[in-house]
Write a protein that holds these residues in place. Structure first.
Motif, PDB file in Angstrom:
ATOM      1  N   GLU A 264       0.861  -1.185   0.000  1.00 30.20           N
ATOM      2  CA  GLU A 264       0.000   0.000   0.000  1.00 30.20           C
ATOM      3  C   GLU A 264       0.890   1.226   0.000  1.00 30.20           C
ATOM      4  OE1 GLU A 264      -3.192   0.036  -0.409  1.00 30.20           O
ATOM      5  OE2 GLU A 264      -3.845  -1.963   0.233  1.00 30.20           O
ATOM      6  N   VAL A 265       0.521   2.216  -0.804  1.00 31.83           N
ATOM      7  CA  VAL A 265       1.151   3.521  -0.821  1.00 31.83           C
ATOM      8  C   VAL A 265       0.061   4.486  -0.395  1.00 31.83           C
ATOM      9  CG1 VAL A 265       2.270   5.280  -2.246  1.00 31.83           C
ATOM     10  CG2 VAL A 265       2.701   2.847  -2.696  1.00 31.83           C
ATOM     11  N   THR A 266       0.303   5.268   0.652  1.00 34.34           N
ATOM     12  CA  THR A 266      -0.768   6.115   1.172  1.00 34.34           C
ATOM     13  C   THR A 266      -1.225   7.137   0.149  1.00 34.34           C
ATOM     14  OG1 THR A 266       0.791   7.651   2.185  1.00 34.34           O
ATOM     15  CG2 THR A 266      -0.068   5.873   3.587  1.00 34.34           C
ATOM     16  N   SER A 267      -2.502   7.468   0.256  1.00 34.78           N
ATOM     17  CA  SER A 267      -3.119   8.501  -0.566  1.00 34.78           C
ATOM     18  C   SER A 267      -3.279   9.748   0.292  1.00 34.78           C
ATOM     19  CB  SER A 267      -4.475   8.021  -1.072  1.00 34.78           C
ATOM     20  OG  SER A 267      -4.311   6.849  -1.846  1.00 34.78           O
ATOM     21  N   TRP A 268      -3.902  10.749  -0.267  1.00 27.94           N
ATOM     22  CA  TRP A 268      -4.069  12.012   0.463  1.00 27.94           C
ATOM     23  C   TRP A 268      -5.491  12.175   0.989  1.00 27.94           C
ATOM     24  CZ3 TRP A 268       0.503  13.417   1.685  1.00 27.94           C
ATOM     25  CH2 TRP A 268       1.567  13.192   0.804  1.00 27.94           C
ATOM     26  N   ASP A 269      -6.290  11.096   1.026  1.00 27.79           N
ATOM     27  CA  ASP A 269      -7.654  11.206   1.529  1.00 27.79           C
ATOM     28  C   ASP A 269      -7.686  11.136   3.050  1.00 27.79           C
ATOM     29  OD1 ASP A 269      -6.899   8.543   1.367  1.00 27.79           O
ATOM     30  OD2 ASP A 269      -8.874   7.816   0.821  1.00 27.79           O
ATOM     31  N   SER A 270      -8.827  11.483   3.624  1.00 28.03           N
ATOM     32  CA  SER A 270      -8.928  11.667   5.081  1.00 28.03           C
ATOM     33  C   SER A 270      -8.832  10.382   5.887  1.00 28.03           C
ATOM     34  CB  SER A 270     -10.238  12.386   5.425  1.00 28.03           C
ATOM     35  OG  SER A 270     -11.347  11.606   4.998  1.00 28.03           O
ATOM     36  N   ASP A 271      -9.180   9.240   5.312  1.00 25.41           N
ATOM     37  CA  ASP A 271      -9.159   8.009   6.117  1.00 25.41           C
ATOM     38  C   ASP A 271      -7.974   7.104   5.801  1.00 25.41           C
ATOM     39  OD1 ASP A 271     -10.050   7.114   3.646  1.00 25.41           O
ATOM     40  OD2 ASP A 271     -11.672   5.884   4.461  1.00 25.41           O
ATOM     41  N   THR A 272      -6.940   7.645   5.171  1.00 18.69           N
ATOM     42  CA  THR A 272      -5.789   6.827   4.795  1.00 18.69           C
ATOM     43  C   THR A 272      -5.087   6.221   6.005  1.00 18.69           C
ATOM     44  OG1 THR A 272      -3.879   6.673   3.331  1.00 18.69           O
ATOM     45  CG2 THR A 272      -4.028   8.655   4.670  1.00 18.69           C
ATOM     46  N   HIS A 273      -5.003   6.962   7.122  1.00 17.10           N
ATOM     47  CA  HIS A 273      -4.325   6.408   8.296  1.00 17.10           C
ATOM     48  C   HIS A 273      -5.082   5.187   8.823  1.00 17.10           C
ATOM     49  CE1 HIS A 273      -1.844   6.082  11.841  1.00 17.10           C
ATOM     50  NE2 HIS A 273      -2.961   5.908  12.516  1.00 17.10           N
ATOM     51  N   ARG A 274      -6.370   5.324   9.027  1.00 18.86           N
ATOM     52  CA  ARG A 274      -7.157   4.197   9.558  1.00 18.86           C
ATOM     53  C   ARG A 274      -7.091   3.009   8.606  1.00 18.86           C
ATOM     54  NH1 ARG A 274     -12.311   6.278  10.476  1.00 18.86           N
ATOM     55  NH2 ARG A 274     -12.653   6.076   8.264  1.00 18.86           N
ATOM     56  N   ARG A 275      -7.252   3.278   7.323  1.00 17.07           N
ATOM     57  CA  ARG A 275      -7.286   2.195   6.340  1.00 17.07           C
ATOM     58  C   ARG A 275      -5.929   1.491   6.222  1.00 17.07           C
ATOM     59  NH1 ARG A 275      -8.766   5.078   2.231  1.00 17.07           N
ATOM     60  NH2 ARG A 275      -6.618   5.436   1.541  1.00 17.07           N
ATOM     61  N   ASP A 276      -4.848   2.264   5.994  1.00 20.86           N
ATOM     62  CA  ASP A 276      -3.550   1.668   5.679  1.00 20.86           C
ATOM     63  C   ASP A 276      -2.735   1.258   6.899  1.00 20.86           C
ATOM     64  OD1 ASP A 276      -4.100   1.970   2.979  1.00 20.86           O
ATOM     65  OD2 ASP A 276      -3.145   3.930   2.863  1.00 20.86           O
ATOM     66  N   HIS A 277      -2.942   1.914   8.050  1.00 16.11           N
ATOM     67  CA  HIS A 277      -2.166   1.606   9.256  1.00 16.11           C
ATOM     68  C   HIS A 277      -2.902   0.685  10.240  1.00 16.11           C
ATOM     69  CE1 HIS A 277       1.321   4.319   8.796  1.00 16.11           C
ATOM     70  NE2 HIS A 277       0.477   5.069   8.111  1.00 16.11           N
ATOM     71  N   VAL A 278      -4.222   0.608  10.134  1.00 14.15           N
ATOM     72  CA  VAL A 278      -4.992  -0.188  11.099  1.00 14.15           C
ATOM     73  C   VAL A 278      -5.733  -1.336  10.418  1.00 14.15           C
ATOM     74  CG1 VAL A 278      -6.802  -0.124  12.865  1.00 14.15           C
ATOM     75  CG2 VAL A 278      -5.250   1.828  12.605  1.00 14.15           C
ATOM     76  N   GLU A 279      -6.638  -0.998   9.502  1.00 12.42           N
ATOM     77  CA  GLU A 279      -7.498  -2.017   8.904  1.00 12.42           C
ATOM     78  C   GLU A 279      -6.745  -2.963   7.970  1.00 12.42           C
ATOM     79  OE1 GLU A 279     -11.503   0.787   8.945  1.00 12.42           O
ATOM     80  OE2 GLU A 279     -10.475   0.397   7.045  1.00 12.42           O
ATOM     81  N   LYS A 280      -5.922  -2.418   7.082  1.00 13.15           N
ATOM     82  CA  LYS A 280      -5.220  -3.277   6.117  1.00 13.15           C
ATOM     83  C   LYS A 280      -4.228  -4.217   6.790  1.00 13.15           C
ATOM     84  CE  LYS A 280      -7.024  -1.937   2.124  1.00 13.15           C
ATOM     85  NZ  LYS A 280      -6.396  -1.497   0.900  1.00 13.15           N
ATOM     86  N   PRO A 281      -3.386  -3.753   7.740  1.00 14.91           N
ATOM     87  CA  PRO A 281      -2.474  -4.724   8.367  1.00 14.91           C
ATOM     88  C   PRO A 281      -3.226  -5.868   9.055  1.00 14.91           C
ATOM     89  CG  PRO A 281      -1.856  -2.494   9.003  1.00 14.91           C
ATOM     90  CD  PRO A 281      -3.130  -2.402   8.226  1.00 14.91           C
ATOM     91  N   ARG A 282      -4.316  -5.535   9.705  1.00 17.17           N
ATOM     92  CA  ARG A 282      -5.099  -6.585  10.376  1.00 17.17           C
ATOM     93  C   ARG A 282      -5.700  -7.541   9.344  1.00 17.17           C
ATOM     94  NH1 ARG A 282      -8.291  -3.564  13.509  1.00 17.17           N
ATOM     95  NH2 ARG A 282      -9.856  -3.374  11.894  1.00 17.17           N
ATOM     96  N   ALA A 283      -6.283  -6.997   8.278  1.00 16.28           N
ATOM     97  CA  ALA A 283      -6.906  -7.838   7.256  1.00 16.28           C
ATOM     98  C   ALA A 283      -5.871  -8.728   6.559  1.00 16.28           C
ATOM     99  CB  ALA A 283      -7.619  -6.969   6.227  1.00 16.28           C
ATOM    100  N   TYR A 284      -4.707  -8.164   6.236  1.00 20.00           N
ATOM    101  CA  TYR A 284      -3.691  -8.952   5.541  1.00 20.00           C
ATOM    102  C   TYR A 284      -3.077 -10.006   6.469  1.00 20.00           C
ATOM    103  CZ  TYR A 284      -4.033  -5.337   1.924  1.00 20.00           C
ATOM    104  OH  TYR A 284      -4.480  -4.476   0.957  1.00 20.00           O
ATOM    105  N   ALA A 285      -2.926  -9.690   7.743  1.00 11.70           N
ATOM    106  CA  ALA A 285      -2.415 -10.677   8.701  1.00 11.70           C
ATOM    107  C   ALA A 285      -3.416 -11.818   8.873  1.00 11.70           C
ATOM    108  CB  ALA A 285      -2.120 -10.020  10.046  1.00 11.70           C
ATOM    109  N   GLN A 286      -4.701 -11.486   8.972  1.00 18.89           N
ATOM    110  CA  GLN A 286      -5.735 -12.518   9.087  1.00 18.89           C
ATOM    111  C   GLN A 286      -5.754 -13.403   7.842  1.00 18.89           C
ATOM    112  OE1 GLN A 286      -9.390 -10.388   9.800  1.00 18.89           O
ATOM    113  NE2 GLN A 286      -8.901  -9.996  11.950  1.00 18.89           N
ATOM    114  N   THR A 287      -5.430 -12.821   6.705  1.00 21.83           N
ATOM    115  CA  THR A 287      -5.408 -13.552   5.440  1.00 21.83           C
ATOM    116  C   THR A 287      -4.183 -14.455   5.333  1.00 21.83           C
ATOM    117  OG1 THR A 287      -6.578 -11.689   4.437  1.00 21.83           O
ATOM    118  CG2 THR A 287      -5.532 -13.211   2.922  1.00 21.83           C
ATOM    119  N   GLY A 288      -3.134 -14.137   6.094  1.00 23.44           N
ATOM    120  CA  GLY A 288      -1.917 -14.941   6.069  1.00 23.44           C
ATOM    121  C   GLY A 288      -0.890 -14.467   5.069  1.00 23.44           C
ATOM    122  N   ILE A 289      -1.023 -13.249   4.572  1.00 25.38           N
ATOM    123  CA  ILE A 289      -0.044 -12.707   3.632  1.00 25.38           C
ATOM    124  C   ILE A 289       1.259 -12.482   4.402  1.00 25.38           C
ATOM    125  CG2 ILE A 289       0.529 -10.740   2.150  1.00 25.38           C
ATOM    126  CD1 ILE A 289      -2.538 -10.534   1.596  1.00 25.38           C
TER     127      ILE A 289
END
Length: 194
Positions: A113-138
């Motif tokens: 993931e490369v961060t964007s300039w939108d308002s929810d990038t921190h929550r999405r890329d730093h919180v939700e995506k790491p959890r989702a990708y870890a749960q997926t086993g990536i």
């Protein structure tokens, strides 16, 4: 854009139908479904695209049989109920041949993931995506944060989260652990920030 549903759970098949309709009706719309929430994914700008090009070249030089697939929709989270669109995923060049809009994540070695300039990038890329990708086993999650000028490497997923996180400022080297096995020299990233 974030959409919450009134129903307790939207089925992944229902989300997929909604995402297909949205993509057909609104040019450039890309929807993700993580933690039961539908979010639109920002369109990448020129610097974002250049970072992915830079990373693609590095990956190909080190492991020519692999490819950095861009914009690939994947089945994510526990039980593959979420749907994510990483900016890129590292996998064998033929890993997704014959798969539909939302691919099985099994062959993925690294999500990017490369961060964007939108308002929810921190929550999405730093919180939700790491959890989702870890749960997926990536095995590896690479986050290039343009606002903080930092590179984060998450590794050792345990099914709930990544147990190892290394963060360096732009300009420092960082190791992408096995199964990727590449050391990134991040100095060029300084050229693609605002």
């Amino acid at each position: 854009m974030t959409v919450m549903t009134d129903r307790p759970h939207m089925l992944s098949e229902e989300f997929e139908a909604l995402a297909r309709i949205g993509a057909r009706e609104i040019e450039g719309l890309r929807l993700e479904f993580i933690d039961g929430v539908i979010r639109s994914k920002a369109m990448p700008d020129g610097d974002h695209g250049r970072i992915i090009q830079w990373l693609t070249r590095i990956c190909i030089q080190h492991q020519p049989e692999l490819w950095l697939h861009q914009g690939m929709g994947i089945k994510a989270q526990e039980y593959r109920t979420g749907r994510a669109i990483p900016d890129a995923v590292l996998a064998h060049e033929d890993a997704f041949v014959g798969q539909g809009d939302w691919a099985d994540p099994e062959p993925i070695l690294m999500a990017v993931e490369v961060t964007s300039w939108d308002s929810d990038t921190h929550r999405r890329d730093h919180v939700e995506k790491p959890r989702a990708y870890a749960q997926t086993g990536i095995p590896v999650y690479l986050l290039i944060d343009r606002a903080k000028c930092e590179v984060s490497v998450y590794s050792q997923p345990n099914g709930r989260r990544y147990e190892s996180v290394h963060i360096v400022p732009y300009g420092s080297d960082i190791i992408l652990p096995e199964p990727v096995g590449i050391t990134l020299q991040t100095e060029p990233l300084k050229d693609w920030v605002r």
